[in-house]
Design a protein around this motif. Structure first.
Motif, short mmCIF file in Angstrom:
data_model
loop_
_atom_site.label_atom_id
_atom_site.label_comp_id
_atom_site.label_asym_id
_atom_site.label_seq_id
_atom_site.Cartn_x
_atom_site.Cartn_y
_atom_site.Cartn_z
N LEU A 1 120.07 50.27 30.51
CA LEU A 1 119.60 48.89 30.62
C LEU A 1 119.32 48.53 32.07
O LEU A 1 120.05 48.95 32.98
N ARG A 2 118.29 47.72 32.29
CA ARG A 2 118.02 47.18 33.62
C ARG A 2 119.02 46.07 33.94
O ARG A 2 119.61 45.46 33.05
N GLY A 3 119.14 45.78 35.22
CA GLY A 3 120.09 44.76 35.64
C GLY A 3 119.84 43.41 35.02
O GLY A 3 120.78 42.71 34.61
N ASP A 4 118.57 42.99 34.95
CA ASP A 4 118.28 41.67 34.39
C ASP A 4 118.63 41.60 32.91
O ASP A 4 119.08 40.56 32.40
N ALA A 5 118.46 42.72 32.20
CA ALA A 5 118.82 42.75 30.78
C ALA A 5 120.32 42.65 30.60
O ALA A 5 120.81 41.98 29.67
N ALA B 1 122.92 45.91 39.03
CA ALA B 1 121.84 46.87 39.20
C ALA B 1 121.39 47.47 37.89
O ALA B 1 120.22 47.85 37.73
N GLY B 2 122.28 47.56 36.93
CA GLY B 2 121.93 48.14 35.63
C GLY B 2 123.17 48.33 34.79
O GLY B 2 124.29 47.97 35.18
N GLY B 3 122.95 48.90 33.62
CA GLY B 3 124.07 49.11 32.71
C GLY B 3 123.82 50.28 31.78
O GLY B 3 122.67 50.66 31.53
N LEU B 4 124.90 50.86 31.30
CA LEU B 4 124.85 51.89 30.26
C LEU B 4 125.63 51.35 29.07
O LEU B 4 126.82 51.06 29.18
N PHE B 5 124.93 51.19 27.95
CA PHE B 5 125.53 50.60 26.76
C PHE B 5 125.83 51.69 25.75
O PHE B 5 124.98 52.54 25.47
N GLU C 1 132.91 45.95 15.99
CA GLU C 1 132.03 47.10 16.24
C GLU C 1 130.81 46.63 17.05
O GLU C 1 129.70 46.60 16.55
N GLU C 2 131.05 46.29 18.31
CA GLU C 2 130.00 45.69 19.14
C GLU C 2 129.65 46.52 20.36
O GLU C 2 128.90 46.06 21.22
N GLY C 3 130.18 47.73 20.48
CA GLY C 3 129.83 48.59 21.59
C GLY C 3 130.59 48.26 22.86
O GLY C 3 131.35 47.29 22.94
N GLU C 4 130.37 49.08 23.87
CA GLU C 4 130.99 48.90 25.19
C GLU C 4 129.92 49.06 26.26
O GLU C 4 129.05 49.92 26.17
N LEU C 5 129.99 48.22 27.28
CA LEU C 5 128.95 48.17 28.32
C LEU C 5 129.55 48.55 29.67
O LEU C 5 130.49 47.90 30.14
N TYR C 6 129.00 49.58 30.29
CA TYR C 6 129.33 49.93 31.67
C TYR C 6 128.39 49.15 32.58
O TYR C 6 127.16 49.22 32.43
N VAL C 7 128.95 48.41 33.52
CA VAL C 7 128.17 47.53 34.40
C VAL C 7 128.18 48.10 35.82
O VAL C 7 129.25 48.43 36.36
N TYR C 8 126.99 48.19 36.42
CA TYR C 8 126.83 48.79 37.75
C TYR C 8 126.23 47.78 38.72
O TYR C 8 125.23 47.12 38.41
N LEU D 1 128.90 37.69 33.61
CA LEU D 1 128.77 38.50 34.82
C LEU D 1 128.14 37.71 35.96
O LEU D 1 127.21 36.93 35.75
N LYS D 2 128.63 37.93 37.17
CA LYS D 2 127.99 37.37 38.36
C LYS D 2 126.65 38.05 38.60
O LYS D 2 126.44 39.19 38.18
#
Length: 419
Positions: free
Chosen positions: A172-176, A189-193, A138-145, A184-185
């Motif tokens: 989330l900001r890209g650096d986070a 730019a950001g993410g939606l968690f 149960e650790e969530g899912e991250l969309y990476v942009y 990740l390389k």
């Protein structure tokens, strides 16, 4: 001809059939499952195993049809419509096009969200209480942009829909994102968690469901290919298979993408098409992602388990054409390579394809048939069979027991299609 009889005869030993069997057994029914191969050998086997309330929004929305039509020129597009003429597929596509409007979009999103959120809660309980050994996390899912414009567009539409349905999304900001996911390389730019999402190993989940069904007294008939039906007075009297004839006081059709082919023999025309998905499974790389990921621009899903690592996704509408499409597997590899330091594991374990059962309105078909007095349907879960499995099983078991279900069954009823 003698027929082996029980309370409920379940047609299909995939994740939906087995979850339904488990909940029926827990309510005291006797259950027999007919599976043409072995449990979970279809779309249940090779999907990415993410449990996703975040996937409430359907594909059908204004603009999707244009994307699908343009994809005919690009065989490796994430959403691909094969240009080969196919009458049933064309009829399905026209029906799908009629649902590409905002009113139907929001109706489908609400129906999908209700069953996804209910199933998410039930899955956690099932894994703990049964228990099921399937690498559930149960650790969530991250969309990476990597493109800020794509993320902004998703924030305006995707996030707004989910938050309106009560699904939490963290921006989330890209650096986070890069700090939380060293796999990740640079250049995020950001993410939606989506903290409410989870993951499991789907083949092990199906194996564990089958184990519990047998332990609770259910019978699973492997290698029982359905060959026809015997009808008497508006009810299904027998199901003829390669293993002999079987009967049940109730018959549950849970055949996934095969459902419309078998339903035709009962005079039912299910508005469904197979949506072909692909995955590649490796041994786990040294620098594996900590969360389940969606690499958004490439539309590649990445799932890591202790026992392995999988790249998946894509949607190909090519009817019932079998076999691997190498261009689509290569697209998965390229998409992963664009975003990950180690896009592939040290050992290739499996290249896989499977048919997802896609309904024309992208809402599953669950409930009693209006045409056959002892037939129940549980099919058309699209890409979300694993995610919706527990709530579907609970709903089917409640309906067949004559009990009040936890979910409003009306949005999923076969009656909406005259079935």
């Amino acid at each position: 001809m003698n027929a082996t009889r029980g309370d409920v005869l379940v047609l299909g030993g995939g994740v939906i059939g087995l979850a339904s069997a488990l909940f029926l057994l827990k309510r005291g029914a006797t259950v027999r499952v007919l599976e043409q191969g072995t449990p979970g050998c279809g779309a249940s086997h090779g999907n990415c195993g993410t449990i996703t309330p975040s996937h409430a929004a359907p594909l059908a929305m204004p603009g999707t049809l244009g994307v699908a039509l343009r994809s005919m020129l690009h065989g490796d597009a994430p959403l691909y419509l094969n240009p080969r003429f196919d009458g049933p597929r064309l009829r399905w596509l026209l029906g799908f096009a009629r649902h590409c409007n905002w009113a139907d979009f929001h109706r489908a999103a609400a129906a999908r969200s209700a069953i996804l959120q209910r199933s998410r809660r039930l899955l956690g309980e099932l894994v703990r209480d049964e228990p099921l050994d399937c690498e559930f996390a149960e650790e969530g899912e991250l969309y990476v942009y990597r493109d800020a414009k794509t993320m902004a567009a998703d924030e305006r539409h995707h996030v707004a829909v989910l938050e309106g349905l009560g699904v939490e999304v963290q921006r989330l900001r890209g650096d986070a994102v890069e700090a939380s996911e060293p796999a990740l390389k640079p250049g995020v730019a950001g993410g939606l968690f989506h903290p409410g999402d989870a993951r499991l190993r789907p083949d092990r989940y199906v194996d564990e469901l089958a184990r519990r069904v047998r332990e609770l007294g259910g019978v699973i008939e492997n290698g029982a290919r359905i060959e026809g039906f015997v009808a008497e007075g508006g009810r299904i009297a027998q199901v003829r298979t390669s293993r002999g004839a079987f009967a049940g006081e109730r018959v549950l059709l849970a055949l996934g993408a095969w459902s419309p082919l078998l339903a035709k023999e009962l005079g039912l025309h299910l508005p469904m098409q197979p949506g072909k998905g692909y995955s590649i499974t490796y041994s786990r790389p040294a620098r594996a992602p900590r969360h389940a990921l969606v690499l958004r621009e490439a539309q590649v899903c990445v799932t890591t388990w202790a026992s392995g690592y999988r790249l998946g996704s894509t949607m190909e509408f090519s009817g019932y054409a079998e076999g691997l499409n190498r261009a689509r597997l290569d697209a998965l590899r390229r998409g992963a390579a664009a975003g990950l330091h180690e896009p592939e594991g040290p050992e290739l374990l499996e290249e896989w394809w499977g048919w997802r059962p896609m309904s024309v309105d992208e809402v599953p078909i669950i409930g009693p048939s209006t045409r056959w007095t002892n037939l129940h349907l549980a099919t058309a879960h699209g890409m979300l069979g694993v995610s919706m499995s527990a709530a579907t099983g609970e709903l089917v078991a409640a309906q067949l027991a004559g009990a009040t279900p936890a979910l409003d069954p009306l949005p999923y009823a076969p009656a909406r299609f005259g079935l």
